[in-house]
Scaffold this motif. Structure first.
Motif, PDB file in Angstrom:
ATOM      1  N   GLU A 195      -2.188   4.892   4.940  1.00 36.42           N
ATOM      2  CA  GLU A 195      -2.695   3.666   5.564  1.00 36.42           C
ATOM      3  C   GLU A 195      -3.676   2.956   4.631  1.00 36.42           C
ATOM      4  O   GLU A 195      -3.601   1.743   4.450  1.00 36.42           O
ATOM      5  CB  GLU A 195      -3.369   3.989   6.906  1.00 36.42           C
ATOM      6  CG  GLU A 195      -2.384   4.412   7.971  1.00 36.42           C
ATOM      7  CD  GLU A 195      -3.052   4.867   9.252  1.00 36.42           C
ATOM      8  OE1 GLU A 195      -4.300   4.996   9.279  1.00 36.42           O
ATOM      9  OE2 GLU A 195      -2.328   5.094  10.228  1.00 36.42           O
ATOM     10  N   LYS A 196      -4.577   3.727   4.024  1.00 38.95           N
ATOM     11  CA  LYS A 196      -5.513   3.130   3.067  1.00 38.95           C
ATOM     12  C   LYS A 196      -4.786   2.661   1.819  1.00 38.95           C
ATOM     13  O   LYS A 196      -5.145   1.649   1.218  1.00 38.95           O
ATOM     14  CB  LYS A 196      -6.604   4.127   2.690  1.00 38.95           C
ATOM     15  CG  LYS A 196      -7.659   4.273   3.738  1.00 38.95           C
ATOM     16  CD  LYS A 196      -8.909   4.826   3.127  1.00 38.95           C
ATOM     17  CE  LYS A 196     -10.019   4.745   4.140  1.00 38.95           C
ATOM     18  NZ  LYS A 196     -11.307   5.027   3.573  1.00 38.95           N
ATOM     19  N   GLU A 214      -3.265  -0.691   2.611  1.00 39.20           N
ATOM     20  CA  GLU A 214      -4.291  -1.738   2.593  1.00 39.20           C
ATOM     21  C   GLU A 214      -4.626  -2.146   1.155  1.00 39.20           C
ATOM     22  O   GLU A 214      -4.735  -3.336   0.841  1.00 39.20           O
ATOM     23  CB  GLU A 214      -5.565  -1.244   3.288  1.00 39.20           C
ATOM     24  CG  GLU A 214      -5.451  -1.076   4.777  1.00 39.20           C
ATOM     25  CD  GLU A 214      -6.674  -0.390   5.378  1.00 39.20           C
ATOM     26  OE1 GLU A 214      -7.702  -0.254   4.663  1.00 39.20           O
ATOM     27  OE2 GLU A 214      -6.598   0.022   6.543  1.00 39.20           O
ATOM     28  N   GLU A 263      -3.976  -5.824  -0.629  1.00 43.44           N
ATOM     29  CA  GLU A 263      -5.072  -6.563  -1.242  1.00 43.44           C
ATOM     30  C   GLU A 263      -4.764  -6.881  -2.711  1.00 43.44           C
ATOM     31  O   GLU A 263      -4.985  -7.998  -3.184  1.00 43.44           O
ATOM     32  CB  GLU A 263      -6.356  -5.741  -1.142  1.00 43.44           C
ATOM     33  CG  GLU A 263      -7.590  -6.446  -1.649  1.00 43.44           C
ATOM     34  CD  GLU A 263      -8.832  -5.574  -1.511  1.00 43.44           C
ATOM     35  OE1 GLU A 263      -9.706  -5.698  -2.386  1.00 43.44           O
ATOM     36  OE2 GLU A 263      -8.915  -4.778  -0.557  1.00 43.44           O
TER      37      GLU A 263
END
Length: 186
Positions: A32-33, A36, A40
């Motif tokens: 999940e990180k 992200e 970005e």
């Protein structure tokens, strides 16, 4: 298998916030990180490209070489022209000594023209033509993906920053944006 990190004893402490858990002495990466971070980075690179900046993708690890080349070729096929790649070996000074390295780009283009036009080979022996061909292959291996780079790129995307330390250092010295894909040991 993209969620597998390195062994627990090889972990970098700064990677702790990206580690989901530990199983059988192997770190499991928090996807999940990771997602992200990738989103970005994608927005940032999209902004650079929309402003007309060029991007160089560096991936010389054996696992990344073909993936990098194919991905950039796919982008070229879709009409994206300001993306380049390095997949054989990062030549030291590619960014910090760009004026000298760009002479090798010109030499590669000249040798390619020499090999492809038989009329230019007149007056040379077979051995000389063979040696020119070998030199062209060597230069092509190193500079194939960046031979058309018009100047310093706006950003570098580095796959495995731990493996590409020279590229990272040069990008920082030149003040270029750097996006890196790292593992739990970096």
């Amino acid at each position: 298998g993209c969620h597998f990190g390195h062994q627990v004893n090889r972990a970098n402490p700064r990677a702790a916030s990206f580690i989901f858990e530990e199983r059988d002495n192997i770190h499991i990466i928090n996807l999940e990180k990771t997602l992200e971070g990738l989103q970005e980075a994608g927005k940032h690179l999209s902004n650079i490209a929309s402003e007309g900046g060029s991007i160089v993708v560096v991936g010389t690890k054996r696992q990344a070489q073909n993936v990098v080349k194919d991905a950039v070729a796919k982008a070229w096929g879709k009409g994206v022209k300001n993306i380049y790649y390095v997949n054989a070996r990062w030549i030291g000074g590619t960014l910090t000594n760009y004026q000298e390295v760009s002479k090798n780009f010109k030499k590669l283009k000249d040798l390619t023209e020499f090999i492809n036009v038989p009329e230019k080979q007149k007056g040379y022996t077979k051995r000389e033509v063979l040696l020119f061909g070998r030199e062209r292959e060597k230069l092509l291996n190193f500079y194939e993906g960046i031979a058309d780079l018009p100047g310093l790129p706006s950003a570098l995307v580095i796959i495995g920053t731990h493996h590409e330390r020279t590229a990272v250092d040069e990008a920082h010295k030149m003040g270029l944006d750097t996006v890196g894909i790292v593992d739990t040991n970096s």
